[in-house]
Scaffold this active site. Structure first.
Site, PDB file in Angstrom:
ATOM      1  CG  ASP A  22      -1.978   1.007   1.199  1.00  0.00           C
ATOM      2  OD1 ASP A  22      -3.170   0.616   1.094  1.00  0.00           O
ATOM      3  OD2 ASP A  22      -1.647   2.217   1.246  1.00  0.00           O
ATOM      4  CG  ASP A  51      -2.994   3.792  -2.109  1.00  0.00           C
ATOM      5  OD1 ASP A  51      -3.898   2.938  -1.816  1.00  0.00           O
ATOM      6  OD2 ASP A  51      -2.555   4.592  -1.287  1.00  0.00           O
TER       7      ASP A  51
END
Lengths: 812, 283
Positions: A420, A463
């Site tokens: 992440d 993301d």
């Protein structure tokens, strides 16, 4: 009868029999039959008569001999030879007796013959045919035992033959006359009745050449069979003409359809020679219709099976020759005469005649080049992320599933990395989505180089990335993940002159027996990643089933079901904590409503246990809605007995609800339905929630504030936030993070932080609230700093609203 | 040379005892045996041929039937010497008697009578009734058939129109078919005829009995031959074969009565001769 133009028949090559008319045939057949029958009858009657005549001749001879003997005997007894001679002469003078002789006992012969040759009427051949012969007979003449002599006579058959000839001639004449009459009758009847046949023939020729049905009229005197035939012909003509017209229309229709159809249509005969070629076929195959017609299919249709490499025309020709069932669909690569290549979908079927024999084939070609390209694109899109070109989540999960199964089969170890990005939101929010997208593309392009060979990389969400590392154990996977994070950190992102250093956190899990399935693997890796973020970001955390911390986080997931269970059994409830006005704000009745969960055993579960799970697993929008409904219900009850504006409720909203487009509508509906004045409600959102999607949060706040609501930014100062955000967030209140307030009495830094936040707020026209006020000293400091509101255990612990209503009212 | 030829030669050489006629038959042929016409020629031949064949066989003398169309013609043949034997009763007139025929046998029957008969239903009941009527007689030569009856009519003074069909049965048939009202007949022949043809008649007149018709031998027939023939005729009835032949021929002529022959001589026929003499005298 209708007069139709007669059509000359081609009789040049016909045999003599074929050229014979019906009249001639019937006359010949009848004549032959009559001839044969007449001949047979005549032959039979002649033969019977001849037999009879032969018998009669013999009888006559016998009788003549006997009667003569009876007459002669007396003369013999008398010895009257002259008398005997006379008698013999008389006898011989009769027509039928040719010779009469008397031979007496002593051998003396008296003979008399018929001197004149009889007049013969019958021809000689008839006599031969009849086969009658002159007969001769002898009879001894005796009386009382004495033989006087022998009488001998010869009888001539001529008379009988003549008589028979006369009969046969008469019969033949009668037969000939009858035959002639019969012929005449047959000829007349046929001539009369053939007129109907001729009319039908002309009608048929008319039907053949004209576009309307002929009508044959037959006189009432015609035989019923012919009249019925004519009527049937008329009906047939009408229906045939109608059918032909329909067929012509259908043919025209089919022609138009085939010419306007979007597919190429080709038909061939049984030898594979092209018989029909529609305009689409011309375009697709790059050859004109006139060029194609009459050519072998292989010469115009050059296509190959994509898999087997067989030529389509060869397959079709074989199919026709083998009388094989329809080939059905198949895809071929077509090389048109103009040099273009197409992918065509070919369907073919044999054309059969009435007997079921293959008499050709029909081939329909559809140009599927475009749809094949789209299909390939869609297939790719279905498994890939459009932005980065990496695998998407579902494709990644399928591979993960396979790898988990592989690990269960003992083919491991394999590893999963959940990654992440840490600073992505900032890039996105400050530079816009184009920048965020560019960042993601840059990273995606590089990540393949930064991981081990055979790794599968996918974009799982905004993301978030997933990396599958086959045949790698825990240490190697951790090494790969750490290297990846270092690389990310080492690749600064620049956008419009601004430079960002991107960080990332990663969770690693080794796929083993302990991991039940792909979902569990993802949850485990996610937990690891979350833990890594908690631990300060830019690090890797390996998930192990023995890791207590991870276990705990993993246990949070169990809370999701407990939260759902609480919804179902209505075990949530609200408590209220007073926010006390300081200075000019003193006396306002303000409460923050806080949600709590009551366990089935009656104990109250603190929000720190279930809210993280609710946030992490998407339950917050539902919980927020429940809180709003419940709060408005309570507020309406409370406001019913209180003057407007005297009480304010602070309600917490999660980031997920801010991002929920439908949530604003929900709030509007709730305000409208409950009648709660918007001015009585202040929504609190955390700084993190607001900053994570700044624009959306600002839009949300503006829309709600337009209704009259107020907004407070919660936990200000705890996150990454900077004061700069405050310029973009139109909030009414700032709630200074309790961590600064709690120790401000003893910690001058915390005190300075509180003071500066308060000051900035006021500069921006925002009122301030201090949380975690737990003692009088802190309260006094806040009052001195000019903080507008205070909240904390010192001022009141969260409790059921009912416990606060009365004191508030009493205080007011 | 046969015995018969020898005899013939002897007879030519020897002077005949009388002016009896010469034999005029072929010596090499069977001896001609005449039969007076009583019936039709064929019936006569049927009756006599078997008998003559038998007698020829028995006697060793070949005999052959000879007959003329009518009784007078047959009698004429006898008179002319053409017959060696003759069955006839026409040869007893004085002139014929002088020819020298000798009786050798006769039929074994009762005497015969001359009769004038009419059909039973005829209206004629007496000889007088016959006056001027047609009456049939066998022939002028017939003894009991004409000579005797016509003599009776003469005696009765009745004149009839005589018709001569030629033989006995011919005259009877004239009566039967109505051509004549009466007929002169031999009573035995008449009875046989009536029996055969199933007719009923009655006699207006019956004569005295006369011997039945004899068989006479020409005087030119040697005595030995004559005797052999006589013996054969006389023994015929006693000989089973002969009797059988007689029975067959009797049936052929339609009579149930079978008669044989017995030897006879000229003396048995004296009443014939007397009748003729008396008749000659009456004229």
């Amino acid at each position: 009868m209708a007069d139709f133009p007669a059509k000359a028949s081609d009789g040049a090559s016909e045999s003599l029999l074929a050229r014979l008319s019906l009249r001639a045939r019937l006359l010949i057949a009848t004549g032959a039959l009559l001839l044969v029958a007449g001949f047979v009858v005549t032959a039979i009657t002649t033969e019977i008569s001849a037999r009879g005549m032969r018998a009669r001749l013999a009888n006559d001879l016998d009788r003549t001999l006997r009667t003569s003997a009876a007459l002669v005997v007396e003369l013999a007894v008398l010895g009257d030879y002259a008398g005997i001679e006379q008698f013999l002469r008389r006898r011989a003078a009769q027509d039928d007796v040719a010779v009469a002789e008397w031979i007496d006992a002593s051998g003396t012969v008296l003979r008399a013959t018929f001197g004149v040759e009889p007049l013969r009427i019958r021809p000689e051949w008839f006599a031969r045919l009849l086969g009658l012969k002159d007969v001769a007979g002898v009879l001894p003449v005796e009386l009382g035992g004495r033989t006087y002599g022998t009488l001998r006579m010869e009888m001539n058959a001529t008379e009988h033959e003549d008589r028979m000839w006369q009969i046969v001639r008469a019969q033949s004449l009668v037969s000939l006359a009858a035959a002639a009459a019969l012929f005449a009758a047959i000829y007349a009847l046929l001539s009369l009745n053939l007129r109907v046949v001729v009319a039908i023939r002309r009608g048929a020729e008319y039907l053949e050449s004209q576009s309307e049905a002929p009508t044959i009229t037959v006189p009432d005197s015609a035989p019923p069979e012919l009249r019925a035939t004519a009527r049937a012909f008329n009906r047939m003509g009408t229906s045939l003409r109608s059918l032909v017209n329909e067929l012509l229309v259908e043919k025209e229709h089919a022609f138009v359809v085939l010419n306007s159809i979007g597919d190429a249509v080709i038909t061939t005969d049984a030898q594979g020679i092209v018989e029909y070629f529609n305009p689409v076929a011309e375009r697709l195959l790059g050859i004109s219709r006139t060029e194609a017609l009459g050519k072998p299919l292989a010469g115009v249709y050059r296509a190959r099976d994509e898999r087997s490499g067989d030529t389509a025309a060869g397959n079709l020709t074989r199919m026709i020759k083998a009388d094989a069932p329809p080939a059905g669909f198949g895809q071929y690569t077509l090389a048109s005469a103009s040099g273009e290549h197409f992918v065509v979908e070919q369907s073919a079927a044999p054309l059969r005649d009435e007997a079921g024999r293959v008499r050709g084939s029909v081939i329909v070609l559809r140009n599927v080049t475009e749809s094949r390209n789209i299909e390939a694109r869609l297939t790719w899109q279905a498994s890939h992320d459009a932005l980065t070109g990496l695998l998407n989540r579902s494709a990644f999960e399928r591979r993960l599933h396979d790898l988990v199964a592989d690990a269960h089969a003992g083919q491991g170890p394999h590893a999963l990395v959940y990654l992440d990005l840490d600073q992505f939101k900032i890039v996105n929010d400050t530079c816009g989505h184009a920048a965020g997208d560019q960042l993601l593309r840059n990273l995606s392009n590089s990540m393949g180089d930064w991981t081990s060979e055979g790794a599968t990389i996918a974009r799982l969400g905004g993301d978030e990335f997933g990396i599958l590392l086959p045949r790698l154990g825990e240490n190697e996977a951790q090494g790969v993940a750490e290297a990846l994070i270092r690389r990310i950190q080492g690749m600064p992102f620049t956008w419009e002159g601004r430079r960002f250093v991107i960080g990332a956190s990663a969770g690693v899990v080794v796929l083993s027996e302990a991991i039940a399935d792909a979902q569990e693997a993802l949850r485990a890796a996610d937990s690891g990643c979350y833990a890594a973020k908690d631990e300060g970001r830019n690090r890797v955390r390996v998930y192990r089933t023995t890791d207590e911390d991870l276990q705990r986080r993993h246990g949070e997931m169990q809370w999701v079901s407990r939260v759902h269970d609480a919804f179902e059994h209505d075990r949530f409830f609200l408590v209220a904590q007073p926010i006390v006005g300081l200075g000019a704000n003193a006396g306002k009745n303000v409460f923050e409503l806080l949600v709590r969960l009551r366990d089935p055993d009656g104990s109250t579960v603190p929000p720190g246990l279930f809210l993280p799970a609710a946030e992490r697993y998407g339950v917050m929008p539902s919980l927020d809605r429940w809180v709003v409904r419940r709060a408005f219900q309570m507020l309406r009850g409370y406001l019913a007995g209180a003057p407007q504006g005297e009480v304010h409720f602070h309600i917490n909203l999660s980031g997920a609800s801010i991002n929920d487009d439908l949530f604003i509508d929900f709030l509007r509906d709730q305000f409208a339905a409950s009648g709660v004045p918007a001015e009585s409600v202040c929504f609190e959102i955390t700084e993190t929630a607001a900053v994570s999607n700044l624009q959306r949060a600002a839009r949300f706040i503006n829309q709600m504030r337009a209704l009259g609501c107020e907004f407070a930014l919660d936990d200000f100062g705890s996150g990454l936030s900077s004061f700069r955000y405050l310029k973009n967030l139109p909030v009414d209140l700032l709630k200074i993070d309790g961590a600064f307030v709690k120790n401000m009495a003893t910690d001058p830094v915390d005190r300075a932080m509180v003071a500066s936040i308060n000051q900035i707020g006021h500069v921006l026209g925002i009122r301030t609230v201090a949380e975690y006020v737990e003692d009088a000293q802190s309260l006094e400091m806040l009052r001195a700093l000019g903080v507008d509101f205070a909240q904390g255990y010192h001022l009141g612990r969260p409790d059921l609203l009912e416990t606060w209503v009365t004191p508030v009212r009493a205080a007011g | 040379m046969t015995f018969r030829r020898l005899l013939a030669l002897i007879s030519l050489l020897m002077p005949v005892t009388s002016h009896a006629l010469d034999a005029k038959w072929d010596p090499d042929a069977p001896l001609p045996f005449g039969v007076i016409n009583q019936r039709s020629i064929t019936l006569t031949a049927e009756y006599w041929n078997p008998i003559l064949a038998y007698v020829s066989r028995r006697s060793g003398v070949p005999l052959q039937l000879r007959i003329a169309n009518t009784a007078p013609e047959t009698t004429g043949m006898s008179i002319r010497g053409e017959l060696a034997f003759v069955y006839s009763n026409h040869l007893f007139t004085p002139e014929r008697d002088a020819l020298g025929f000798a009786v050798i046998a006769r039929t074994e029957e009762n005497a015969i009578r001359g009769q004038i008969v009419v059909l039973e239903d005829s209206p004629v009941s007496t000889l007088k009734d016959l006056e001027g009527k047609d009456v049939a007689f066998p022939s002028q030569e017939a003894f009991v058939g004409y000579q005797v009856p016509i003599a009776a009519l003469d005696r009765a003074g009745v004149s009839v129109k005589a018709i001569f069909p030629g033989n006995q049965e011919a005259a009877m048939s004239q009566l039967r078919f109505g051509k004549v009202v009466a007929a002169g007949v031999n009573d035995r022949v008449m009875a046989t005829y009536a029996e055969r043809e199933r007719i009923r008649y009655r006699a207006l007149y019956s004569s005295d009995p006369y011997q039945s018709i004899p068989i006479l031998a020409h005087p030119g027939v040697p005595a030995a031959t004559r005797m052999k023939v006589q013996a054969a005729f006389a023994g015929m009835m006693k000989d089973p074969e002969g009797a059988k032949i007689l029975r067959v021929v009797s049936e052929a002529i339609g009579t149930a009565k079978v008669s044989g022959f017995v030897a006879s001589s000229n003396g048995d026929y004296e009443n014939y001769r007397r009748f003729y003499r008396a008749a000659r005298a009456a004229r």
